[in-house]
Design a protein around this motif. Structure first.
Motif, PDB file in Angstrom:
ATOM      1  N   GLY A  44       0.799  -1.212   0.000  1.00  0.00           N
ATOM      2  CA  GLY A  44       0.000   0.000   0.000  1.00  0.00           C
ATOM      3  C   GLY A  44       0.835   1.266   0.000  1.00  0.00           C
ATOM      4  N   VAL A  45       0.142   2.397  -0.022  1.00  0.00           N
ATOM      5  CA  VAL A  45       0.826   3.689   0.025  1.00  0.00           C
ATOM      6  C   VAL A  45       1.581   3.847   1.335  1.00  0.00           C
ATOM      7  N   LEU A  46       0.954   3.442   2.426  1.00  0.00           N
ATOM      8  CA  LEU A  46       1.602   3.556   3.736  1.00  0.00           C
ATOM      9  C   LEU A  46       2.882   2.728   3.791  1.00  0.00           C
ATOM     10  N   ASP A  47       2.897   1.606   3.097  1.00  0.00           N
ATOM     11  CA  ASP A  47       4.107   0.787   3.037  1.00  0.00           C
ATOM     12  C   ASP A  47       5.243   1.502   2.309  1.00  0.00           C
ATOM     13  N   ARG A  48       4.895   2.320   1.318  1.00  0.00           N
ATOM     14  CA  ARG A  48       5.904   3.013   0.509  1.00  0.00           C
ATOM     15  C   ARG A  48       6.417   4.290   1.156  1.00  0.00           C
ATOM     16  N   ILE A  49       5.616   4.900   2.033  1.00  0.00           N
ATOM     17  CA  ILE A  49       6.020   6.200   2.583  1.00  0.00           C
ATOM     18  C   ILE A  49       6.366   6.129   4.065  1.00  0.00           C
ATOM     19  N   ASP A  50       6.407   4.927   4.639  1.00  0.00           N
ATOM     20  CA  ASP A  50       6.621   4.822   6.086  1.00  0.00           C
ATOM     21  C   ASP A  50       7.931   5.477   6.539  1.00  0.00           C
ATOM     22  N   SER A  51       8.987   5.319   5.745  1.00  0.00           N
ATOM     23  CA  SER A  51      10.261   5.954   6.103  1.00  0.00           C
ATOM     24  C   SER A  51      10.165   7.479   6.007  1.00  0.00           C
ATOM     25  N   TRP A  52       9.448   7.963   5.006  1.00  0.00           N
ATOM     26  CA  TRP A  52       9.302   9.407   4.799  1.00  0.00           C
ATOM     27  C   TRP A  52       8.602  10.077   5.972  1.00  0.00           C
ATOM     28  N   LEU A  53       7.645   9.384   6.572  1.00  0.00           N
ATOM     29  CA  LEU A  53       6.810   9.999   7.603  1.00  0.00           C
ATOM     30  C   LEU A  53       7.609  10.383   8.848  1.00  0.00           C
ATOM     31  N   PHE A  54       8.685   9.672   9.124  1.00  0.00           N
ATOM     32  CA  PHE A  54       9.521  10.020  10.274  1.00  0.00           C
ATOM     33  C   PHE A  54      10.704  10.892   9.866  1.00  0.00           C
ATOM     34  N   ALA A  55      11.144  10.763   8.615  1.00  0.00           N
ATOM     35  CA  ALA A  55      12.304  11.535   8.158  1.00  0.00           C
ATOM     36  C   ALA A  55      11.934  12.956   7.740  1.00  0.00           C
ATOM     37  N   ALA A  56      10.745  13.129   7.167  1.00  0.00           N
ATOM     38  CA  ALA A  56      10.358  14.434   6.626  1.00  0.00           C
ATOM     39  C   ALA A  56      10.313  15.552   7.664  1.00  0.00           C
ATOM     40  N   PRO A  57       9.801  15.319   8.884  1.00  0.00           N
ATOM     41  CA  PRO A  57       9.737  16.428   9.844  1.00  0.00           C
ATOM     42  C   PRO A  57      11.099  17.036  10.173  1.00  0.00           C
ATOM     43  N   VAL A  58      12.121  16.206  10.397  1.00  0.00           N
ATOM     44  CA  VAL A  58      13.437  16.757  10.729  1.00  0.00           C
ATOM     45  C   VAL A  58      14.046  17.459   9.516  1.00  0.00           C
ATOM     46  N   TYR A  59      13.765  16.954   8.323  1.00  0.00           N
ATOM     47  CA  TYR A  59      14.255  17.609   7.106  1.00  0.00           C
ATOM     48  C   TYR A  59      13.588  18.971   6.926  1.00  0.00           C
ATOM     49  N   TYR A  60      12.321  19.035   7.234  1.00  0.00           N
ATOM     50  CA  TYR A  60      11.571  20.284   7.152  1.00  0.00           C
ATOM     51  C   TYR A  60      12.156  21.318   8.121  1.00  0.00           C
ATOM     52  N   VAL A  61      12.456  20.887   9.333  1.00  0.00           N
ATOM     53  CA  VAL A  61      13.050  21.805  10.316  1.00  0.00           C
ATOM     54  C   VAL A  61      14.390  22.329   9.810  1.00  0.00           C
ATOM     55  N   PHE A  62      15.188  21.431   9.229  1.00  0.00           N
ATOM     56  CA  PHE A  62      16.485  21.859   8.677  1.00  0.00           C
ATOM     57  C   PHE A  62      16.289  22.872   7.556  1.00  0.00           C
ATOM     58  N   VAL A  63      15.407  22.559   6.614  1.00  0.00           N
ATOM     59  CA  VAL A  63      15.188  23.434   5.461  1.00  0.00           C
ATOM     60  C   VAL A  63      14.665  24.800   5.884  1.00  0.00           C
ATOM     61  N   ARG A  64      13.767  24.799   6.840  1.00  0.00           N
ATOM     62  CA  ARG A  64      13.119  26.060   7.221  1.00  0.00           C
ATOM     63  C   ARG A  64      13.973  26.910   8.138  1.00  0.00           C
ATOM     64  N   TYR A  65      14.713  26.291   9.050  1.00  0.00           N
ATOM     65  CA  TYR A  65      15.379  27.076  10.075  1.00  0.00           C
ATOM     66  C   TYR A  65      16.906  27.050  10.014  1.00  0.00           C
ATOM     67  N   LEU A  66      17.491  26.078   9.323  1.00  0.00           N
ATOM     68  CA  LEU A  66      18.948  25.926   9.387  1.00  0.00           C
ATOM     69  C   LEU A  66      19.646  26.063   8.047  1.00  0.00           C
ATOM     70  N   ALA A  67      18.975  25.755   6.953  1.00  0.00           N
ATOM     71  CA  ALA A  67      19.642  25.772   5.638  1.00  0.00           C
ATOM     72  C   ALA A  67      19.944  27.208   5.197  1.00  0.00           C
TER      73      ALA A  67
END
Length: 261
Positions: A238-261
């Motif tokens: 399913g879709v959840l099977d394909r994006i499971d890694s993204w769901l935990f990785a995306a928030p920290v990447y978002y914080v980096f992009v928005r506040y640190l990059a």
């Protein structure tokens, strides 16, 4: 062959949307993925004898994805509104019992677990450009592939045998090493002003959180007694099977992009 054919269809759609279309298209794609993943989540919850109001929670997932994906919209208002509405529904049911806390928590979880992270991916497209989103995708794909091949070649010690018997500690280490290298290599072009040590830390964190996200979804499925979240994508589950890694990785990447990059 089915797995390969599915990938040949999905990859051009996802990459093409991110690369060639405006940022709003990435948000639309994220919202579609969020809705499909939520439907699968609700099915897993039902298998655990947990009631999730699909219309209310599904609307909350889409609202959270949209509010996060468009920087400046009030994400806090969306989450607090969802809490009040779900709580009011619990009160309206008029049936006290141990299931109330379980059902209420399970109704709020997908808003945070699915809606916010996928919205964060769309926001990264707006904030840092298409290259940034594809870099995250590359890091996760490299890490996942390295986990598989390193695990097959050197895997001896199970990582989480009760949750995912095939995952090994050696595979996880390989995924973190190659995921970190991928971020350092790509980040030198996408985030040219960021120190290499910071990129390495970011890459290691994304790879580690991707592993945790994968295990968390496996924990949900194993608890519900299902192998895949659905059969929507032939050969991939399913879709959840394909994006499971993204769901935990995306928030920290978002914080980096928005506040640190």
């Amino acid at each position: 062959m089915t797995r390969v054919l599915s990938a040949l269809v999905l990859i051009p759609v996802v990459v093409g949307t991110i690369w060639f279309l405006p940022p709003i298209a990435t948000l639309v794609l994220a919202a579609i993925a969020a809705l499909l993943a939520f439907v699968e989540y609700a099915a897993i919850a039902a298998a655990l004898d947990t009631h999730v109001p699909r219309v209310i929670s599904g609307a909350g997932v889409l609202a959270a994805c949209t509010a996060t994906g468009i920087p400046g919209l009030p994400v806090d208002v969306v989450v607090m509104t969802a809490l009040v509405v779900v709580g009011a529904l619990a009160v309206a049911s008029g049936h006290p019992g141990p299931a109330i806390l379980r059902d209420t928590a399970a109704s709020i979880l997908p808003i945070v677990y699915i809606g916010l992270p996928l919205g964060a991916l769309a926001a990264a497209r707006t904030l840092a450009g298409r290259e940034a989103v594809l870099l995250l995708a590359a890091v996760i794909v490299v890490s996942d592939s390295a986990q598989y091949y390193t695990g097959r070649a050197f895997g001896r010690r199970p990582l989480a045998p009760a949750i995912s018997p095939k995952k090994t500690l050696e595979g996880a280490i390989g995924g973190m090493v190659f995921g970190t290298l991928a971020m350092v290599a790509g980040g030198r072009f996408v985030f040219a002003s960021t120190a290499m040590a910071v990129l390495a830390l970011l890459g290691a964190t994304i790879a580690a959180l991707g592993i945790v996200g994968d295990l968390f979804e496996s924990l949900l499925k194993r608890s519900a007694g299902v192998k895949d979240s659905s059969h929507l994508i032939p050969g991939h589950g399913g879709v959840l099977d394909r994006i499971d890694s993204w769901l935990f990785a995306a928030p920290v990447y978002y914080v980096f992009v928005r506040y640190l990059a």
